[in-house]
Structure formats: structure tokens, C-alpha cells
Design a protein around this motif. Structure first.
Motif, short mmCIF file in Angstrom:
data_model
loop_
_atom_site.label_atom_id
_atom_site.label_comp_id
_atom_site.label_asym_id
_atom_site.label_seq_id
_atom_site.Cartn_x
_atom_site.Cartn_y
_atom_site.Cartn_z
N LYS A 68 1.02 -1.14 0.02
CA LYS A 68 -0.17 0.09 -0.03
C LYS A 68 0.78 1.12 -0.10
CE LYS A 68 -3.80 -2.27 0.02
NZ LYS A 68 -4.97 -1.99 1.26
N ASP A 69 1.96 0.88 0.34
CA ASP A 69 3.05 2.24 0.43
C ASP A 69 4.33 1.63 -0.19
OD1 ASP A 69 4.44 4.70 0.83
OD2 ASP A 69 4.40 4.38 2.87
N ALA A 70 4.44 0.82 -1.19
CA ALA A 70 5.67 0.41 -1.95
C ALA A 70 6.49 -0.18 -0.89
CB ALA A 70 6.43 1.78 -2.55
N GLY A 71 5.85 -0.81 0.05
CA GLY A 71 6.93 -1.96 0.94
C GLY A 71 7.15 -1.26 2.32
N TYR A 72 6.75 0.05 2.48
CA TYR A 72 7.07 0.56 3.55
C TYR A 72 5.67 0.14 4.52
CZ TYR A 72 11.11 2.93 2.46
OH TYR A 72 12.63 3.13 1.86
N ASP A 73 5.14 -0.80 4.38
CA ASP A 73 4.12 -1.44 5.15
C ASP A 73 4.11 -2.86 5.27
OD1 ASP A 73 3.40 -1.03 2.51
OD2 ASP A 73 1.21 -1.95 2.69
N VAL A 74 4.93 -3.20 6.21
CA VAL A 74 5.74 -4.60 6.34
C VAL A 74 4.35 -5.68 7.17
CG1 VAL A 74 7.58 -5.86 7.06
CG2 VAL A 74 7.89 -3.61 6.24
N ALA A 75 4.23 -6.54 6.37
CA ALA A 75 3.49 -7.70 7.08
C ALA A 75 4.19 -8.82 7.74
CB ALA A 75 2.44 -8.15 6.01
N ASP A 76 5.41 -8.98 6.97
CA ASP A 76 6.33 -10.06 7.80
C ASP A 76 7.62 -9.45 7.61
OD1 ASP A 76 7.76 -12.20 8.52
OD2 ASP A 76 6.50 -13.74 7.35
N TYR A 77 8.36 -9.24 9.10
CA TYR A 77 9.71 -8.94 8.66
C TYR A 77 10.77 -9.82 8.35
CZ TYR A 77 7.73 -4.29 10.43
OH TYR A 77 7.18 -3.07 10.71
N ARG A 78 10.26 -11.01 8.49
CA ARG A 78 11.19 -12.15 8.40
C ARG A 78 11.17 -13.00 6.83
NH1 ARG A 78 9.48 -11.99 13.39
NH2 ARG A 78 11.08 -11.79 15.09
N ASP A 79 10.74 -12.10 5.87
CA ASP A 79 10.49 -12.84 4.52
C ASP A 79 10.58 -11.99 3.60
OD1 ASP A 79 10.45 -15.03 2.79
OD2 ASP A 79 8.26 -15.67 3.67
N VAL A 80 10.74 -12.37 2.49
CA VAL A 80 10.70 -11.52 1.06
C VAL A 80 9.34 -11.71 0.55
CG1 VAL A 80 11.80 -11.32 -1.06
CG2 VAL A 80 13.03 -12.00 0.57
N ASP A 81 8.82 -10.36 0.16
CA ASP A 81 7.58 -10.41 -0.70
C ASP A 81 7.70 -11.20 -2.18
OD1 ASP A 81 5.35 -9.28 -2.56
OD2 ASP A 81 4.74 -8.58 -0.54
N PRO A 82 6.79 -12.10 -2.39
CA PRO A 82 7.02 -12.58 -3.54
C PRO A 82 6.95 -11.97 -4.87
CG PRO A 82 5.10 -13.66 -2.29
CD PRO A 82 5.46 -12.37 -1.52
N ILE A 83 6.59 -10.70 -4.80
CA ILE A 83 6.86 -9.99 -6.17
C ILE A 83 8.24 -9.42 -6.15
CG2 ILE A 83 4.55 -8.63 -6.06
CD1 ILE A 83 6.02 -6.04 -5.05
N PHE A 84 9.13 -9.78 -5.22
CA PHE A 84 10.69 -9.22 -5.37
C PHE A 84 11.48 -10.76 -5.31
CE2 PHE A 84 9.26 -5.43 -2.65
CZ PHE A 84 9.52 -4.69 -3.77
N GLY A 85 10.91 -11.91 -5.02
CA GLY A 85 11.52 -13.30 -5.25
C GLY A 85 11.40 -14.20 -3.85
N THR A 86 12.31 -14.66 -3.40
CA THR A 86 12.51 -15.38 -2.33
C THR A 86 13.70 -15.34 -1.23
OG1 THR A 86 13.64 -17.07 -3.21
CG2 THR A 86 11.38 -17.34 -3.61
N LEU A 87 13.56 -15.71 -0.11
CA LEU A 87 14.73 -15.74 0.65
C LEU A 87 15.94 -16.38 0.13
CD1 LEU A 87 13.51 -16.38 4.41
CD2 LEU A 87 14.46 -14.28 3.60
N ALA A 88 15.93 -17.24 -0.59
CA ALA A 88 17.15 -17.96 -1.58
C ALA A 88 17.59 -16.80 -2.49
CB ALA A 88 16.40 -19.24 -2.08
N ASP A 89 16.45 -16.06 -3.08
CA ASP A 89 17.19 -15.02 -4.06
C ASP A 89 17.92 -14.03 -3.24
OD1 ASP A 89 15.74 -16.15 -6.27
OD2 ASP A 89 13.99 -15.21 -5.97
N PHE A 90 17.45 -13.69 -2.12
CA PHE A 90 18.22 -12.75 -1.29
C PHE A 90 19.50 -13.16 -1.07
CE2 PHE A 90 19.51 -10.92 2.77
CZ PHE A 90 19.42 -9.72 2.63
N ASP A 91 19.67 -14.27 -0.45
CA ASP A 91 20.95 -15.02 0.11
C ASP A 91 21.80 -15.05 -1.30
OD1 ASP A 91 19.98 -15.35 2.59
OD2 ASP A 91 19.26 -17.56 2.43
#
Length: 553
Positions: A68-91
Motif C-alpha cells: 500500500k506504500d511501496a513496501g513501507y507497510d511490512v506484514a512479515d519482517y522475516r521474509d521476502v515479498d513474492p513480487i521481489f523473489g524469495t529468501l533464497a534469492d536474497f541470499d
């Protein structure tokens, strides 16, 4: 003029002298082709950032969010939003960045969560006074039936800061506080459960190997006791940078939080860093955020917001070096980010433009783009010669201007909607980057999709076009960063020089730096050997809206 010194001492930590490049993930590079940038897209472009010469990247939020505010509204602080990928993508992105010697800072949003966060959903279902509601700021309303909000605070995005809930039986309930959008309820940082949750979140990302955190709204997490009424000045910046004694900005209690976090980061090797987004009325107050044992850096917004005026710029540089140096911290220098008009446009505005206002088709005082680009290049040439740490915003190395002609139907910033179109907001600095002039979406992806429309003239700013032009803004940035690194300009001392009232001039060792902010050329004298010119000129007269690095025989 008197000498002013700012040393990298008392330590040699990387963040004291680093050039840090901000990535706005949804607009950087899109590997999936859905029109929204992603983590694999960042990984695929790391070689470009390595070639640019930056020391670290800072990623705006990529965590699970309703957006709702380009990701500055966080629903889960320990995971990657699917639109950006996965935790494996982050790693993978983190590992590839580290392999190139690039550190990674992630955005942390501790002032508020999304209304979809499990904690807030639990709070809505719980009774007033419950532990679930105590994690946020719930209050009874004023008036006979509680129909009035608990105070008169105004939201950064327009409207009020309070939204009323509905009880399970359908009757009106309590109100909750949100400095920003109603979908972004503020945490109550007097609650130890909130503090412990964020310690756990910090450890989650530190254990994955991140090098630090940029802390969103670092000046807003603690509110004045009693939540007293407050009416801001009519022309106030939306984030409070020009105001004194605001009950929801800059409260002393935030410093306890950062002292706690500093100790936590110190448990990890590698000089992990905290950088605060704190919009405060003076540099002296800003420096309080980086006293020993608190944050390591905080953004120098007074510098960012300084107009194209030599006296004002000399003053803010001098005051910055004094204020930050006085607490043993490096000054940070920044000209653009995801919340302000790009400096290649902002420095040529001819009308007032408060932070968060944005520029659109009907805005007064729109800039001359040629003057704006010249000033933008000169401002960066000056900034990258200053001692301390510098932040770059994606696309500024291409000289991108603000996208001012976005049609109303494509706008997505909550500011636009909350003000009924009275403020254009921040979409203009968030348009996806151009990489290849002849490719779909200018190389942002291979499909041509783009979450915000890209201006047609951006083909001329594409990275492949600028790579081939020796005088391009991109190649200017590469020269600046290479010389800055080779000469160690992030540390050391600065000696002011006098080149006239329209100039900002100083010396770094044998390197002279002069920027001409006036309307007539400035004669630099004889025996000049130019190292870098912000725009090509001949002779020794520095043109208006131009900066240069040079030595003397």
C-alpha cells in the motif's frame, strides 16, 4: 577563511568513508518481466554497480507487504515479498554482492507495520486494554461518544493520524494512531514486547550476513507523553525537518532504542552499521542520533534540502562537519533519494517545493532541464570531494530528471490519493530505470512492462548510451568515484579557500575543489591542471553551474 577538519578517526570502519548506492527494488531491474523490479534483477546488475565503484548498496523494503506504500507497510519482517523473489534469492544476491566487495544494507521499518501484520489483526480482534492492543497505540476517542479522534495530529500523507475501529458487534470502537496511511499503524515502543520483537528481527537479518540497516522514520518511533495536540506550520515539510518540538518527531526516548541496537550489532563482526532516517530541524539535533553508542550514521537532510546558493551551501557544509565531528561521527552527504525530487531537477526549481510535494504537470516553477542537469552534475562533483560517507540514489548516475508528466491515472503514491490530488507525491523519482535505449522498457526487463510509465526521453539516458559517451553523467560519476577512492577523500581534512561569494571552494591535500553557483565565470588563475570537470570547458575560467577538481603546479 578558517580551516575546518573532519577526520575518519576515531576508527577506520568502512561506513565512515563509504559511498553507498540506494536501490529502490521495484524500479531497479526486473528479471521476471512482470513490470516490478526484483532481487534476481539486482543480482544480474551487480557488475554494473561494481564498475560504477560503489562500496555498498542499500535496498529499500523488499519484505512481505500488501504494497500500500511501496513496501513501507511490512506484514512479515522475516521474509521476502513474492513480487521481489524469495529468501533464497536474497541470499544469492547477498553472496554475489559480497563476492564483488559490495556490502549490503537493508531497510528496516520499525515505526509502524502493515495493518495486515498478524499482530495488528490480533489487536483488532482483542478487547481494549489487552496485551494484543498494547503493541500498537490504541486510544478511546474524545467527545461524548468517543466520536472525535484522540488528538488533532495530521498525517504525513494528508488527513488525520487516527482511524476508528469497529467492534465485533458492529459498534464504533477505539481509535489507532498512524503517522502515515491508515494501513500503517504505529507500534507502541514503550512496550517491551515490541522492543524484543525487533531485536529478534535484527538478529534474523544479521545472521544472514547483512552489513547494516537503514532505519525508516528513525525520529518518529516515540511519541510525547499524553499525545498533546499539535498544529504544524502551514508550509511545514511533511517529515518535520523544519519544525521544533513536534510531539511525534525527535523525542528523547528514541535514543534508548538505538543504544540497545548498537550493543546488539556490536556482537557481530564486520562493523555492522545503523543509519537513521531522521528529519530534524538542526544539524546539532541530527548529530544526537550518532553520538557514541547510538547510530553510526544519519542522513544529512539539511544538506540535501539546501538551495543552489553558495553562502547557504558553505554554511551547511561547515555546520555539518562541526556537528558530526563534535560527536566523533562522519558526516553523510546525500542529494537524492526515493522521497524527494531528483536533484537534477530540484536544484533548478523556481518555486517552493516542500519535501513530499513532488512535481507534476500543473506544478509552478518547473525546472529548466539543461540548467538542472548542469547543477546536478556540479553538486555531485562537489559532494564526492567532501570527507565522510556519501549516498547515491539509483539513476542519479545517469543524470535522470524527475518524471514530471506522469498521467494522473498511473499515480500510485498514497500522498496523491490522501490529498485528493493536491500533492503529486513521490512517484516522479521512482520510475523504473533505463538500461538499454532500444530494448523493451529501456532494458528494465524484456517484456516492456513497467509499474510506472517511463518517459520517452529516457532513451537518451539509458546506461548503454551513456557508457559510450565519454562526457556522459555516468562516466563523470565513474571518474569521480575512482579519484575519490584513489585519493582517500572519504577521510582526512578540508581546508576552506576563497574563490568569491558565488563559489564553494576548498582544498583536500593538493586537490582544489571549486563549484560556481553564480551567473558569471570564475577565474581560477594560472598553473591549473584539471583532474575532473563537471562539464567540459576550456581555459581556466570556471563557468556558471560547474564544478572542478584541479591541482596547481
Amino acid at each position: 577563511m578558517a580551516q575546518v577538519e573532519q577526520f575518519a578517526a576515531p576508527g577506520s570502519e568502512w561506513w565512515r568513508t563509504a559511498v553507498i548506492y540506494q536501490i529502490y527494488p521495484r524500479s531497479f531491474a526486473d528479471a521476471s518481466g512482470d513490470g516490478i523490479g526484483d532481487l534476481p534483477g539486482i543480482t544480474a546488475r551487480l557488475d554494473d554497480l561494481h564498475a560504477l565503484g560503489v562500496d555498498a548498496i542499500w535496498l529499500s523494503p523488499f519484505m512481505t507487504s500488501p504494497q500500500k506504500d511501496a513496501g513501507y507497510d511490512v506484514a512479515d519482517y522475516r521474509d521476502v515479498d513474492p513480487i521481489f523473489g524469495t529468501l533464497a534469492d536474497f541470499d544469492e544476491m547477498l553472496a554475489q554482492a559480497h563476492a564483488r566487495g559490495i556490502r549490503v544494507i537493508v531497510d528496516l521499518v520499525p515505526n509502524h507495520s502493515s495493518d495486515q501484520h498478524v499482530w495488528f489483526q490480533q489487536a483488532l480482534k482483542a478487547a481494549p486494554g489487552s496485551p494484543e492492543r498494547a503493541r500498537y497505540i490504541f486510544r478511546d476517542g474524545r467527545g461524548e461518544n468517543g466520536d472525535l479522534p484522540p488528538n488533532n495530529w495530521e498525517s504525513v500523507f494528508g488527513g488525520g493520524q487516527w482511524t476508528r475501529t469497529t467492534n465485533p458487534d458492529g459498534t464504533p470502537g477505539q481509535w489507532y494512531l498512524h503517522i502515515f496511511d491508515p494501513t500503517q499503524p504505529d507500534f507502541d515502543w514503550t512496550n517491551e514486547e515490541v522492543r524484543e520483537e525487533f531485536r529478534s528481527i535484527l538478529r534474523f537479518w544479521l545472521d544472514r550476513g547483512v552489513d547494516g540497516f537503514r532505519v525508516d522514520v528513525a525520529h518518529g518511533m516515540v511519541k510525547a507523553e499524553g499525545l498533546p495536540d499539535y498544529t504544524p506550520p502551514i508550509e511545514a515539510d511533511s517529515m518535520g525537518g523544519g519544525e521544533e518540538n513536534v510531539p511525534y518527531w525527535g523525542q528523547d526516548g528514541v535514543h534508548d532504542i538505538y543504544r540497545d541496537w548498537h550493543k546488539l550489532l556490536a556482537e557481530y563482526d564486520g562493523d555492522r552499521a545503523l543509519c537513521g532516517e531522521a528529519w530534524l530541524p538542526t544539524l546539532a539535533k541530527t548529530a544526537l542520533w550518532v553520538r557514541p553508542g547510538e547510530m553510526h550514521q544519519t542522513f544529512n537532510f539539511p544538506y540535501l534540502m539546501t538551495a543552489w546558493d553558495a553562502e547557504a551551501l558553505r554554511g551547511v557544509i561547515r555546520d555539518s562537519l562541526d556537528a558530526f565531528g563534535g560527536v566523533g561521527a562522519p558526516s553523510t552527504w546525500v542529494l537524492s533519494n526515493h522521497d524527494v525530487v531528483r536533484h537534477a531537477s530540484r536544484l533548478a526549481l523556481t518555486a517552493d517545493n516542500p519535501q513530499g510535494e513532488g512535481i507534476g504537470p500543473l506544478s509552478p516553477g518547473k525546472p529548466d532541464q539543461t540548467i538542472g542537469l548542469a547543477r546536478g552534475r556540479a553538486a555531485t562533483t562537489l559532494m564526492l570531494a567532501l570527507p565522510g560517507s556519501s549516498y547515491l540514489y539509483q539513476g542519479e548516475e545517469l543524470g535522470l530528471p524527475e518524471a514530471m508528466e506522469i498521467p494522473d491515472e498511473f499515480r500510485q503514491d498514497p500522498t496523491w490519493f490522501r490529498t485528493n490530488g493536491e500533492r503529486y507525491g513521490r512517484d516522479g523519482c521512482r520510475v523504473p530505470l533505463p538500461w538499454s535505449a532500444e530494448a523493451p522498457a529501456y532494458g528494465f526487463n524484456t517484456t516492456g512492462a513497467s509499474w510506472l510509465p517511463q518517459p520517452a526521453e529516457w532513451a537518451g539516458f539509458a546506461r548503454d548510451v551513456e557508457e559510450a559517451d565519454a562526457e556522459s553523467t555516468l562516466n563523470l560519476y565513474k571518474r569521480l568515484l575512482a579519484e575519490r577512492r584513489e585519493r582517500g577523500l572519504g577521510g582526512g581534512s578540508l581546508v576552506w579557500e576563497d574563490a568569491g561569494s558565488d563559489a564553494v571552494a576548498f582544498r583536500r591535500g593538493d586537490l582544489h575543489v571549486v563549484a560556481n553557483l553564480g551567473e558569471t565565470p570564475i577565474e581560477l588563475g594560472g598553473n591549473v591542471s584539471f583532474v575532473i570537470q563537471s562539464q567540459r570547458f576550456s581555459g581556466t575560467a570556471l563557468p556558471p553551474n560547474t564544478a572542478a577538481w584541479f591541482t596547481r603546479a
